[in-house]
Every structure is written in structure tokens, then in C-alpha cells.
Design a protein around this motif. Structure first.
Motif, PDB file in Angstrom:
ATOM      1  N   LEU A   1       7.590  -6.145   6.901  1.00  0.00           N
ATOM      2  CA  LEU A   1       6.475  -5.253   6.560  1.00  0.00           C
ATOM      3  C   LEU A   1       6.721  -4.542   5.244  1.00  0.00           C
ATOM      4  O   LEU A   1       5.781  -4.239   4.503  1.00  0.00           O
ATOM      5  N   ASN A   2       7.986  -4.277   4.940  1.00  0.00           N
ATOM      6  CA  ASN A   2       8.310  -3.662   3.651  1.00  0.00           C
ATOM      7  C   ASN A   2       7.885  -4.566   2.497  1.00  0.00           C
ATOM      8  O   ASN A   2       7.346  -4.088   1.484  1.00  0.00           O
ATOM      9  N   ARG A   3       8.114  -5.855   2.642  1.00  0.00           N
ATOM     10  CA  ARG A   3       7.681  -6.804   1.607  1.00  0.00           C
ATOM     11  C   ARG A   3       6.165  -6.793   1.464  1.00  0.00           C
ATOM     12  O   ARG A   3       5.634  -6.810   0.347  1.00  0.00           O
TER      13      ARG A   3
ATOM     14  N   MET B   1       4.660  -3.617  -0.398  1.00  0.00           N
ATOM     15  CA  MET B   1       5.084  -3.280  -1.757  1.00  0.00           C
ATOM     16  C   MET B   1       3.914  -3.087  -2.722  1.00  0.00           C
ATOM     17  O   MET B   1       3.965  -2.194  -3.584  1.00  0.00           O
ATOM     18  N   PRO B   2       2.820  -3.884  -2.644  1.00  0.00           N
ATOM     19  CA  PRO B   2       1.671  -3.599  -3.515  1.00  0.00           C
ATOM     20  C   PRO B   2       1.089  -2.200  -3.297  1.00  0.00           C
ATOM     21  O   PRO B   2       0.631  -1.573  -4.257  1.00  0.00           O
TER      22      PRO B   2
ATOM     23  N   LEU C   1       0.702   0.790  -6.071  1.00  0.00           N
ATOM     24  CA  LEU C   1      -0.567   1.483  -6.289  1.00  0.00           C
ATOM     25  C   LEU C   1      -0.394   2.994  -6.187  1.00  0.00           C
ATOM     26  O   LEU C   1      -0.957   3.760  -6.987  1.00  0.00           O
ATOM     27  N   GLY C   2       0.399   3.449  -5.210  1.00  0.00           N
ATOM     28  CA  GLY C   2       0.644   4.877  -5.064  1.00  0.00           C
ATOM     29  C   GLY C   2       1.332   5.470  -6.281  1.00  0.00           C
ATOM     30  O   GLY C   2       0.960   6.548  -6.770  1.00  0.00           O
ATOM     31  N   PHE C   3       2.335   4.776  -6.801  1.00  0.00           N
ATOM     32  CA  PHE C   3       3.017   5.255  -8.004  1.00  0.00           C
ATOM     33  C   PHE C   3       2.094   5.224  -9.225  1.00  0.00           C
ATOM     34  O   PHE C   3       2.209   6.065 -10.114  1.00  0.00           O
ATOM     35  N   LEU C   4       1.210   4.256  -9.273  1.00  0.00           N
ATOM     36  CA  LEU C   4       0.260   4.186 -10.384  1.00  0.00           C
ATOM     37  C   LEU C   4      -0.672   5.400 -10.376  1.00  0.00           C
ATOM     38  O   LEU C   4      -0.953   5.987 -11.437  1.00  0.00           O
ATOM     39  N   ILE C   5      -1.140   5.783  -9.188  1.00  0.00           N
ATOM     40  CA  ILE C   5      -2.000   6.970  -9.078  1.00  0.00           C
ATOM     41  C   ILE C   5      -1.256   8.218  -9.541  1.00  0.00           C
ATOM     42  O   ILE C   5      -1.782   9.042 -10.308  1.00  0.00           O
ATOM     43  N   ILE C   6       0.000   8.366  -9.093  1.00  0.00           N
ATOM     44  CA  ILE C   6       0.784   9.547  -9.463  1.00  0.00           C
ATOM     45  C   ILE C   6       1.078   9.564 -10.956  1.00  0.00           C
ATOM     46  O   ILE C   6       0.953  10.595 -11.624  1.00  0.00           O
TER      47      ILE C   6
ATOM     48  N   PRO D   1       6.550   7.063   4.574  1.00  0.00           N
ATOM     49  CA  PRO D   1       6.702   7.068   3.110  1.00  0.00           C
ATOM     50  C   PRO D   1       5.390   6.793   2.377  1.00  0.00           C
ATOM     51  O   PRO D   1       5.108   7.426   1.345  1.00  0.00           O
ATOM     52  N   LEU D   2       4.570   5.874   2.905  1.00  0.00           N
ATOM     53  CA  LEU D   2       3.281   5.594   2.262  1.00  0.00           C
ATOM     54  C   LEU D   2       2.351   6.794   2.365  1.00  0.00           C
ATOM     55  O   LEU D   2       1.628   7.113   1.407  1.00  0.00           O
ATOM     56  N   PHE D   3       2.350   7.463   3.506  1.00  0.00           N
ATOM     57  CA  PHE D   3       1.497   8.641   3.681  1.00  0.00           C
ATOM     58  C   PHE D   3       1.905   9.739   2.698  1.00  0.00           C
ATOM     59  O   PHE D   3       1.040  10.388   2.082  1.00  0.00           O
TER      60      PHE D   3
END
Length: 229
Positions: A143-145, A148-149, A153-158, A211-213
């Protein structure tokens, strides 16, 4: 063993320092009714097996030693069998090892789950009653693999929000520090939760979702603050 000290007490100091000594330590398989120690795995053959057959109360009933074993497509046939019985109720020695493990899966079990392909992780996760690790160890890294997209995306927003909040005319030092802080914090939390999930300490959903949340929650918060400014 749960710690390096336990390994040292069990096998001696050479187990942690001597490379050749470590290569002689075989593969251990935990099954529903037995513990199996395998000295070497070579294709369809196994060498130096020890099968510790367990009773329903987990006590050892018998120990079966086999010089080798070969896979006939369905089960492992033991060769040159010897051993001893530790229970009056069960005096037999095993002549075959009935398991869901195949030559293919045994080769992959010695590799860390995070380095396997997604298909291998999925395949090994279904060996629920036989293996060297809990099934969650393979599920969490597969699921980690797949997620990853979403992390990217989360880092791109930040990153975009930090750029907007501090403006293009300002120096990049402060933005760099913010970015490094967010990335460091995320990967520490992510790594700890996934390691705990690998051993069954926390649920797979928690290890993947928390972590995603946090990442997307921080991104949305920073985005709203930047829009207000």
C-alpha cells in the motif's frame, strides 16, 4: 530474538560481527503447528531442516531432522530423517512438510518486504499461517507503493503554498527551512508507523492513513491561510 543482546546471549558475539557466521544462519518459518528451521534453500531443494512439531498448547511434541528435502509440486518430501519424540501421545517423526510455502516464496522470504515488487508483496501477504513475518508486513509496504503519488501531491500542495505565502521576492532560506521541517517530520512519523505496522503493533489502515491525513491536513491549512493573506 527481540534485541541484539538476546542474539549475543543465544549465538555468541560472532553472530553480530562475523559475516561468514551470519551466512550460516538459516531461515526460520513459523507455522500453525510447527516451527521450521532451514539451513539452505537451493532451487527446489532444502538442506539441514529441523521441524519442531507443536501441540495445541504450543508445547513441542517432536523434533524431526532431515538432511534434505525436495519439492514435488505439492509438498516437501524429507530425506534421511531422524529425530526424537518429546510426547508420549505422539511418537511419530514427519516424513513430509505440508505447507503453503513453495521454492519461490522461500527465496523471497529472506528479502525485506519493502524491497519486493508489489505482486510479490501481495503474494506473500496471503500466506497467513506460514511465514517469517506477519502478513501485515507485506500489506503495508504494498500500500505504501500505491500511495506514493498521493504523498507527492501532498508535498506539491505544501510547497506551492509556502511559495505563495512568502512571495517570490524574498530569500529562499526561510522557505527551505519550512520545507525541510515538513519533510523531516512527515518521514519520521511515516517510518515509525509503518515499522510498527510491519510487526503488527498498529493497524495497516492507521500506518497508511495517518501520515496522509497529516500531510493533506497541513497542506489545506496552509493553503487557506495563504488565501486569507
Amino acid at each position: 530474538p527481540p534485541s541484539a543482546r538476546a542474539i549475543d546471549n543465544w549465538l555468541g558475539g560472532r553472530a553480530l560481527t562475523d559475516t561468514e557466521f551470519n551466512q550460516d544462519i538459516g531461515l526460520w518459518i513459523a507455522e500453525e503447528t510447527a516451527f521450521v528451521e532451514i539451513g539452505k534453500v537451493r532451487g527446489n531443494e532444502l538442506f539441514d531442516l529441523k521441524l519442531y512439531e507443536r501441540a495445541s498448547d504450543t508445547t513441542i511434541q517432536s523434533i524431526t531432522n532431515a538432511k534434505s528435502a525436495y519439492y514435488n509440486g505439492n509438498t516437501w518430501i524429507l530425506n534421511v530423517v531422524s529425530g526424537q519424540s518429546l510426547s508420549e501421545e505422539n511418537s511419530r517423526l514427519l516424513s513430509e512438510w505440508k505447507t503453503t510455502q513453495t521454492p519461490n516464496t522461500l527465496q523471497k522470504l529472506s528479502t525485506s518486504p519493502r524491497f519486493l515488487s508489489i505482486w510479490d508483496q501481495y503474494e506473500l501477504s496471503w500466506l497467513l499461517k506460514s511465514g517469517t513475518r506477519p502478513a501485515s508486513a507485506y500489506i503495508v509496504w504494498s500500500l505504501n507503493r500505491l500511495t506514493m503519488p498521493l504523498v507527492a501531491l501532498g508535498f506539491l500542495i505544501i510547497a506551492t503554498t509556502i511559495m505563495q505565502a512568502h512571495g517570490r521576492r524574498q530569500t529562499g532560506d526561510r522557505r527551505l527551512i519550512y520545507g525541510l521541517g515538513v519533510g523531516f517530520g512527515f518521514f519520521i512519523i511515516d517510518g515509525v508507523l509503518k515499522t510498527l505496522a510491519e510487526g503488527g503493533g498498529v493497524s495497516v489502515a492507521m500506518a497508511i492513513g495517518v501520515p496522509l491525513f497529516i500531510l493533506f491536513g497541513l497542506g489545506v491549512y496552509l493553503l487557506l491561510e495563504a488565501e486569507k493573506a
